[in-house]
Enzyme design. Structure first.
Site, PDB file in Angstrom:
ATOM      1  N   GLU A  55       2.278  -1.647  -4.011  1.00 50.31           N
ATOM      2  CA  GLU A  55       2.436  -0.334  -4.056  1.00 50.31           C
ATOM      3  C   GLU A  55       3.914  -0.006  -4.859  1.00 50.31           C
ATOM      4  O   GLU A  55       3.974   0.821  -5.504  1.00 50.31           O
ATOM      5  CB  GLU A  55       2.556  -0.132  -2.486  1.00 50.31           C
ATOM      6  CG  GLU A  55       1.523  -0.069  -1.902  1.00 50.31           C
ATOM      7  CD  GLU A  55       0.475   1.317  -2.508  1.00 50.31           C
ATOM      8  OE1 GLU A  55       0.948   2.229  -2.753  1.00 50.31           O
ATOM      9  OE2 GLU A  55      -0.785   0.736  -2.501  1.00 50.31           O
ATOM     10  N   HIS A  95      -0.980   6.460 -10.460  1.00 49.20           N
ATOM     11  CA  HIS A  95      -0.831   5.506  -9.454  1.00 49.20           C
ATOM     12  C   HIS A  95      -1.706   4.225  -9.443  1.00 49.20           C
ATOM     13  O   HIS A  95      -1.554   2.955  -9.339  1.00 49.20           O
ATOM     14  CB  HIS A  95      -1.111   5.972  -8.047  1.00 49.20           C
ATOM     15  CG  HIS A  95      -0.982   5.105  -6.790  1.00 49.20           C
ATOM     16  ND1 HIS A  95       0.006   5.039  -6.135  1.00 49.20           N
ATOM     17  CD2 HIS A  95      -1.592   4.330  -6.172  1.00 49.20           C
ATOM     18  CE1 HIS A  95       0.066   4.519  -5.177  1.00 49.20           C
ATOM     19  NE2 HIS A  95      -1.020   3.829  -5.058  1.00 49.20           N
ATOM     20  N   GLU A  96      -3.029   4.277  -9.532  1.00 53.74           N
ATOM     21  CA  GLU A  96      -4.056   3.308  -9.401  1.00 53.74           C
ATOM     22  C   GLU A  96      -3.710   2.236 -10.810  1.00 53.74           C
ATOM     23  O   GLU A  96      -3.993   1.438 -10.779  1.00 53.74           O
ATOM     24  CB  GLU A  96      -5.512   3.707  -9.354  1.00 53.74           C
ATOM     25  CG  GLU A  96      -5.883   4.577  -8.006  1.00 53.74           C
ATOM     26  CD  GLU A  96      -5.441   4.199  -6.678  1.00 53.74           C
ATOM     27  OE1 GLU A  96      -5.297   2.638  -6.692  1.00 53.74           O
ATOM     28  OE2 GLU A  96      -5.056   4.622  -5.877  1.00 53.74           O
ATOM     29  N   HIS A 155      -1.212  -0.231  -9.993  1.00 52.11           N
ATOM     30  CA  HIS A 155      -2.016  -1.525  -9.513  1.00 52.11           C
ATOM     31  C   HIS A 155      -2.693  -2.321 -10.416  1.00 52.11           C
ATOM     32  O   HIS A 155      -2.694  -3.553 -10.384  1.00 52.11           O
ATOM     33  CB  HIS A 155      -3.116  -0.942  -8.448  1.00 52.11           C
ATOM     34  CG  HIS A 155      -2.532  -0.294  -7.011  1.00 52.11           C
ATOM     35  ND1 HIS A 155      -1.477  -1.398  -6.456  1.00 52.11           N
ATOM     36  CD2 HIS A 155      -2.682   0.785  -6.530  1.00 52.11           C
ATOM     37  CE1 HIS A 155      -1.226  -0.516  -5.227  1.00 52.11           C
ATOM     38  NE2 HIS A 155      -1.788   0.874  -5.287  1.00 52.11           N
TER      39      HIS A 155
HETATM   40 ZN    ZN Z   1      -1.760   2.192  -3.829  1.00 52.84          ZN
END
Ligand code: ZN
Length: 494
Positions: free
Chosen positions: A291, A261-262, A265
């Site tokens: 997101e 997830h990160e 980003h």
């Molecule tokens: Zn996030």
């Protein structure tokens, strides 16, 4: 004259970037390595730096410079920089600097109090701070845009173009579709997830982090992973991006999915056009688009069957006792087990939108005055009962679970759900141009990253979220619903 003015503008932006760099680095240090009693002094330093940025931006010479430039014929990028800075300046001039510094001190203190309150299940300790945060954030919203409803101001801040008027129908769609699908899923035979709870030694988990970052095509020369209570990403600039994770010995998947997830980003931040370096246009355009990238990597790629096939051999190598007899299908099913649960960040892809819906409804009620902070834990419990049919046993697993409000972030949560919906639409478009799953199966994520770089990442803030989504045919939440139905019907053989 024009060239000299442009030169001055670039210098101003460079100085502002340097201050942001320092603030972000101090913040990162505060939640990762800094000693536990260093909070007060750090809060003061961050408040001073926030004051310096405000001061620099609103100096009469800075205001004159932006004013002068906004009347000149400029190239497209510089014109956009001037427009952004002007917006920032106008707003900053409306916020008294003492209030900005008070806000900075309050959020630093509230984050610290929240941290302990969550560990000790102590809602009464956090409640007065949340009351102050809410009052102050309504006040701040007034400085941002006095004509708009304060909650709409914060929605718009996180996602340009978003107000309750757009968010309400989106969440109505989720409310109508997800609980029914979730119920069908919960009535179907359930996957075995026991191996996900087996002990996995932390040194091997740390090796897995490095492997995953590599698989995601993250250059370790520009991005490192630290550890914090709540995983997050912060960028100093595109050449220094920090992500964090949290390792649990008996929940290896938690860190694995956080890193992916990160990592999403981080990829976004690392691939913004170099032409935007040290300008106000660098960085991701909105929380929703951010997101969309993190959740695209985490859920759409990271929880796909081909991806399970790619990582399984590495899991067998790192955690042989646990993964020896696990198959690709078993891993894929286990990573996608959907159920009504208490904790948002551990929620599956399907029920996740409902966790956001609850927060959206509560934030709306807090801002309208329909709900008092004192009644928040009760209202939280009622909505979890209503939409997910579960009882919240304590505040640590209820209203205290998220860090956002302690940092003064209101109107942020909706961007998670909207980002998920953006991501599903991006996948549908991507599939028209390439065989996405064939690349994933080969463990070759570069073409996927290249597609996203071309259509999302490189633009930084030079396009609005709406303009980014126009590149995918204009935002339509039905892609998200279709994606969820198709995926979970296949997973649970409905
Ligand atoms: Zn996030």
């Amino acid at each position: 004259v024009k060239d000299a003015k442009i030169q001055e503008l670039k210098e101003l932006e460079s100085r502002l970037s340097a201050l942001t760099h320092a603030q972000n680095l101090i913040y990162y240090d505060g939640v990762t390595l800094a000693p536990s009693k260093s909070e007060a002094a750090r809060g003061e330093t961050l408040a001073v730096l926030a004051g310096e940025s405000h001061h620099l931006l609103t100096l009469p010479s800075s205001v004159d410079l932006v004013e002068n430039l906004s009347r000149m014929e400029l190239d497209a990028q510089t014109a956009r920089e001037v427009k952004e800075l002007k917006k920032e300046q106008d707003r900053s001039l409306r916020i008294p600097v003492e209030e900005l510094m008070e806000w900075s001190r309050l959020t630093t203190r509230a984050e610290d109090v929240w941290h302990t309150a969550k560990l000790e299940n102590d809602w009464p300790a956090f409640r007065p701070l949340l009351e102050k945060l809410l009052t102050m954030s309504k006040q701040m919203a007034g400085y941002y845009d006095a004509d708009k409803d304060p909650y709409d101001v914060w929605l718009w801040e996180n996602e340009e173009g978003l107000t309750r008027k757009q968010a309400d129908p989106f969440f109505d769609t989720l409310k109508k579709e997800i609980p029914t699908l979730l119920q069908r899923v919960q009535e179907a035979p359930q996957p075995d997830t026991s191996f996900l709870k087996a002990a996995c030694p932390l040194p091997a988990q740390k090796k897995l982090t490095g492997y995953l970052m590599d698989l995601l095509t993250i250059d370790p020369g520009y991005c490192v992973a630290g550890e914090s209570e709540h995983p997050f990403t912060v960028e100093m600039n595109r050449q220094d991006v920090r992500i964090t994770t949290h390792y649990y010995e008996d929940n290896m998947a938690s860190s694995m999915m956080s890193v992916i997830h990160e990592g999403g980003h981080a990829l976004y931040e690392m691939h913004i056009s170099p032409a935007l370096d040290r300008t106000c246009l660098t960085g991701g355009v909105s929380m929703g688009i951010h997101e969309s990238q993190s959740r695209f990597y985490e859920n759409i790629i990271g929880r796909s069957r081909p991806f399970a096939g790619v990582i399984l051999p590495r899991l067998k190598e790192l955690f042989p006792q646990v993964y020896e007899n696990v198959t690709e299908e078993a891993l894929w099913r286990a990573l996608n087990k959907a159920e009504a649960s208490l904790i948002r960040i551990e929620a599956d892809e399907l029920s996740y939108g409902i966790h956001i819906l609850v927060r959206y409804e509560l934030e709306k009620a807090l801002f309208s005055g329909d709900l008092a902070v004192a009644d928040l834990p009760g209202a939280w419990g009622e909505l979890y009962q209503k939409y997910l049919g579960i009882t919240v046993p304590d505040d640590a697993r209820g209203v205290l679970q998220d860090t956002h409000w302690s940092g003064g972030s209101f109107g942020y949560f909706p961007s998670y759900a909207i980002g998920s919906a953006y991501g599903a639409q991006m996948l549908a478009c991507m599939q028209k141009e390439m065989d996405v799953w064939a690349f994933v199966r080969e463990g070759n994520l570069a073409p996927i990253g290249e597609y996203l770089r071309e259509k999302v990442w490189r633009f930084g803030r030079t396009k609005t979220p709406k303009e980014i989504m126009d590149g995918f045919g204009g935002f339509d939440p039905q892609y998200y619903i279709s994606y969820l139905k198709e995926k979970f019907e296949e997973l649970y053989r409905l």
